[in-house]
Design a protein around this motif. Sequence first.
Motif, PDB file in Angstrom:
ATOM      1  N   MET A 115      25.773  -2.858  23.735  1.00 43.38           N
ATOM      2  CA  MET A 115      26.095  -2.130  24.962  1.00 43.38           C
ATOM      3  C   MET A 115      24.736  -1.303  25.455  1.00 43.38           C
ATOM      4  O   MET A 115      23.542  -0.863  25.674  1.00 43.38           O
ATOM      5  CB  MET A 115      26.150  -0.572  23.833  1.00 43.38           C
ATOM      6  CG  MET A 115      26.593   0.569  24.340  1.00 43.38           C
ATOM      7  SD  MET A 115      27.043   1.735  23.217  1.00 43.38           S
ATOM      8  CE  MET A 115      28.111   1.273  21.448  1.00 43.38           C
ATOM      9  N   HIS A 116      25.109  -0.597  26.958  1.00 47.48           N
ATOM     10  CA  HIS A 116      24.409  -0.869  28.265  1.00 47.48           C
ATOM     11  C   HIS A 116      23.571   0.567  28.244  1.00 47.48           C
ATOM     12  O   HIS A 116      24.880   1.215  27.707  1.00 47.48           O
ATOM     13  CB  HIS A 116      24.736  -1.076  29.536  1.00 47.48           C
ATOM     14  CG  HIS A 116      23.937  -1.092  30.809  1.00 47.48           C
ATOM     15  ND1 HIS A 116      23.684  -0.177  31.683  1.00 47.48           N
ATOM     16  CD2 HIS A 116      22.986  -2.415  31.219  1.00 47.48           C
ATOM     17  CE1 HIS A 116      22.978  -0.631  32.535  1.00 47.48           C
ATOM     18  NE2 HIS A 116      22.297  -1.818  31.771  1.00 47.48           N
ATOM     19  N   ASP A 117      22.623   0.692  28.256  1.00 50.38           N
ATOM     20  CA  ASP A 117      22.078   2.048  28.613  1.00 50.38           C
ATOM     21  C   ASP A 117      22.949   3.227  29.658  1.00 50.38           C
ATOM     22  O   ASP A 117      23.459   4.505  29.473  1.00 50.38           O
ATOM     23  CB  ASP A 117      20.984   2.743  28.724  1.00 50.38           C
ATOM     24  CG  ASP A 117      19.594   2.768  27.771  1.00 50.38           C
ATOM     25  OD1 ASP A 117      20.235   1.509  26.685  1.00 50.38           O
ATOM     26  OD2 ASP A 117      18.937   1.823  28.267  1.00 50.38           O
ATOM     27  N   ALA A 118      24.164   3.116  30.916  1.00 51.50           N
ATOM     28  CA  ALA A 118      24.350   3.494  31.514  1.00 51.50           C
ATOM     29  C   ALA A 118      25.885   3.414  30.668  1.00 51.50           C
ATOM     30  O   ALA A 118      27.101   4.203  31.667  1.00 51.50           O
ATOM     31  CB  ALA A 118      24.488   2.817  33.136  1.00 51.50           C
ATOM     32  N   ASP A 119      26.444   2.689  29.671  1.00 51.41           N
ATOM     33  CA  ASP A 119      27.585   2.824  29.260  1.00 51.41           C
ATOM     34  C   ASP A 119      27.740   4.437  28.698  1.00 51.41           C
ATOM     35  O   ASP A 119      27.492   4.985  28.091  1.00 51.41           O
ATOM     36  CB  ASP A 119      27.810   1.651  28.086  1.00 51.41           C
ATOM     37  CG  ASP A 119      29.206   1.901  27.567  1.00 51.41           C
ATOM     38  OD1 ASP A 119      29.806   2.339  28.063  1.00 51.41           O
ATOM     39  OD2 ASP A 119      29.137   0.874  26.405  1.00 51.41           O
ATOM     40  N   PRO A 120      29.175   4.871  29.557  1.00 47.86           N
ATOM     41  CA  PRO A 120      29.227   6.202  28.440  1.00 47.86           C
ATOM     42  C   PRO A 120      29.616   6.308  27.073  1.00 47.86           C
ATOM     43  O   PRO A 120      29.619   7.135  26.354  1.00 47.86           O
ATOM     44  CB  PRO A 120      31.351   6.336  29.043  1.00 47.86           C
ATOM     45  CG  PRO A 120      31.044   5.250  30.580  1.00 47.86           C
ATOM     46  CD  PRO A 120      30.372   3.883  30.649  1.00 47.86           C
ATOM     47  N   ALA A 121      29.733   5.226  26.293  1.00 49.92           N
ATOM     48  CA  ALA A 121      30.154   5.145  24.756  1.00 49.92           C
ATOM     49  C   ALA A 121      28.672   5.254  24.145  1.00 49.92           C
ATOM     50  O   ALA A 121      28.648   5.934  23.952  1.00 49.92           O
ATOM     51  CB  ALA A 121      30.438   3.558  24.115  1.00 49.92           C
ATOM     52  N   CYS A 122      27.492   4.411  25.011  1.00 49.84           N
ATOM     53  CA  CYS A 122      26.089   4.842  24.319  1.00 49.84           C
ATOM     54  C   CYS A 122      25.866   6.402  24.821  1.00 49.84           C
ATOM     55  O   CYS A 122      25.174   7.336  23.670  1.00 49.84           O
ATOM     56  CB  CYS A 122      25.191   4.074  25.285  1.00 49.84           C
ATOM     57  SG  CYS A 122      23.456   4.323  24.883  1.00 49.84           S
ATOM     58  N   GLU A 123      26.612   6.929  26.179  1.00 50.13           N
ATOM     59  CA  GLU A 123      26.086   8.377  26.270  1.00 50.13           C
ATOM     60  C   GLU A 123      26.767   9.141  25.473  1.00 50.13           C
ATOM     61  O   GLU A 123      26.068  10.625  24.755  1.00 50.13           O
ATOM     62  CB  GLU A 123      26.806   8.831  27.445  1.00 50.13           C
ATOM     63  CG  GLU A 123      25.639   8.330  28.798  1.00 50.13           C
ATOM     64  CD  GLU A 123      26.463   8.387  30.202  1.00 50.13           C
ATOM     65  OE1 GLU A 123      26.876   9.584  30.129  1.00 50.13           O
ATOM     66  OE2 GLU A 123      26.464   8.151  30.509  1.00 50.13           O
ATOM     67  N   GLU A 124      27.898   8.898  24.862  1.00 46.12           N
ATOM     68  CA  GLU A 124      28.360   9.932  23.677  1.00 46.12           C
ATOM     69  C   GLU A 124      27.596   9.710  22.391  1.00 46.12           C
ATOM     70  O   GLU A 124      27.860  10.943  21.526  1.00 46.12           O
ATOM     71  CB  GLU A 124      29.542   9.388  23.525  1.00 46.12           C
ATOM     72  CG  GLU A 124      30.727  10.042  24.507  1.00 46.12           C
ATOM     73  CD  GLU A 124      31.220  11.344  24.616  1.00 46.12           C
ATOM     74  OE1 GLU A 124      31.021  11.936  22.951  1.00 46.12           O
ATOM     75  OE2 GLU A 124      30.835  11.890  25.645  1.00 46.12           O
ATOM     76  N   LEU A 125      26.875   8.836  21.960  1.00 43.13           N
ATOM     77  CA  LEU A 125      26.595   8.315  20.581  1.00 43.13           C
ATOM     78  C   LEU A 125      25.266   8.916  20.794  1.00 43.13           C
ATOM     79  O   LEU A 125      24.083   9.394  19.928  1.00 43.13           O
ATOM     80  CB  LEU A 125      25.790   7.152  20.716  1.00 43.13           C
ATOM     81  CG  LEU A 125      27.360   6.343  20.139  1.00 43.13           C
ATOM     82  CD1 LEU A 125      27.199   4.606  20.630  1.00 43.13           C
ATOM     83  CD2 LEU A 125      28.043   6.346  19.077  1.00 43.13           C
ATOM     84  N   VAL A 126      24.398   8.780  22.080  1.00 37.94           N
ATOM     85  CA  VAL A 126      23.411   9.614  21.923  1.00 37.94           C
ATOM     86  C   VAL A 126      23.313  11.417  21.705  1.00 37.94           C
ATOM     87  O   VAL A 126      22.829  12.056  21.264  1.00 37.94           O
ATOM     88  CB  VAL A 126      22.775   9.190  23.130  1.00 37.94           C
ATOM     89  CG1 VAL A 126      21.117  10.018  23.565  1.00 37.94           C
ATOM     90  CG2 VAL A 126      21.985   8.262  23.171  1.00 37.94           C
ATOM     91  N   SER A 127      24.652  12.021  22.314  1.00 37.11           N
ATOM     92  CA  SER A 127      24.833  13.256  22.199  1.00 37.11           C
ATOM     93  C   SER A 127      25.147  13.476  21.028  1.00 37.11           C
ATOM     94  O   SER A 127      24.915  14.642  21.003  1.00 37.11           O
ATOM     95  CB  SER A 127      26.714  13.934  23.160  1.00 37.11           C
ATOM     96  OG  SER A 127      26.283  14.434  23.472  1.00 37.11           O
ATOM     97  N   ALA A 128      26.222  12.945  20.702  1.00 37.82           N
ATOM     98  CA  ALA A 128      26.150  12.877  19.121  1.00 37.82           C
ATOM     99  C   ALA A 128      25.079  13.073  18.312  1.00 37.82           C
ATOM    100  O   ALA A 128      24.891  13.668  17.414  1.00 37.82           O
ATOM    101  CB  ALA A 128      27.788  11.978  18.143  1.00 37.82           C
ATOM    102  N   ALA A 129      24.256  12.071  17.844  1.00 40.36           N
ATOM    103  CA  ALA A 129      23.092  12.205  17.477  1.00 40.36           C
ATOM    104  C   ALA A 129      22.010  13.746  17.687  1.00 40.36           C
ATOM    105  O   ALA A 129      21.735  13.600  16.636  1.00 40.36           O
ATOM    106  CB  ALA A 129      22.186  11.119  17.868  1.00 40.36           C
ATOM    107  N   HIS A 130      22.244  14.285  18.973  1.00 45.06           N
ATOM    108  CA  HIS A 130      20.888  15.092  19.570  1.00 45.06           C
ATOM    109  C   HIS A 130      22.539  16.611  18.472  1.00 45.06           C
ATOM    110  O   HIS A 130      20.916  17.083  17.852  1.00 45.06           O
ATOM    111  CB  HIS A 130      21.406  15.672  20.743  1.00 45.06           C
ATOM    112  CG  HIS A 130      20.242  14.357  21.487  1.00 45.06           C
ATOM    113  ND1 HIS A 130      19.319  14.727  21.465  1.00 45.06           N
ATOM    114  CD2 HIS A 130      20.448  13.482  22.586  1.00 45.06           C
ATOM    115  CE1 HIS A 130      18.881  13.498  22.061  1.00 45.06           C
ATOM    116  NE2 HIS A 130      19.361  13.256  23.035  1.00 45.06           N
ATOM    117  N   GLU A 131      23.174  16.236  18.008  1.00 41.79           N
ATOM    118  CA  GLU A 131      23.920  17.530  18.162  1.00 41.79           C
ATOM    119  C   GLU A 131      23.669  17.171  16.150  1.00 41.79           C
ATOM    120  O   GLU A 131      24.729  17.843  16.157  1.00 41.79           O
ATOM    121  CB  GLU A 131      25.028  17.641  18.335  1.00 41.79           C
ATOM    122  CG  GLU A 131      25.001  17.998  19.630  1.00 41.79           C
ATOM    123  CD  GLU A 131      26.810  17.811  20.148  1.00 41.79           C
ATOM    124  OE1 GLU A 131      27.501  17.598  20.131  1.00 41.79           O
ATOM    125  OE2 GLU A 131      26.911  18.102  21.863  1.00 41.79           O
TER     126      GLU A 131
END
Length: 71
Positions: free
Chosen positions: A1-17
Amino acid sequence: MHDADPACEELVSAAHETPSALVTRLLHSDDPRTARLGRAIRAIQHDSTNPQPHLDDGARIVDPITHDPAW
């Protein structure tokens, strides 16, 4: 999974919450995969509170005497 992938952004966002109580429960799980998930979430949360400077941001190691960035 590439860092710019929207799924990666969603996972990181969920981890922060993710609440700290849940992360603690994951970390203390007997299942190695669950504990690994807890460690990954904790690392993401820790990295966001202590961002590491990137070399592209001008955060190079500089000689403290001569201020030479090639030191």
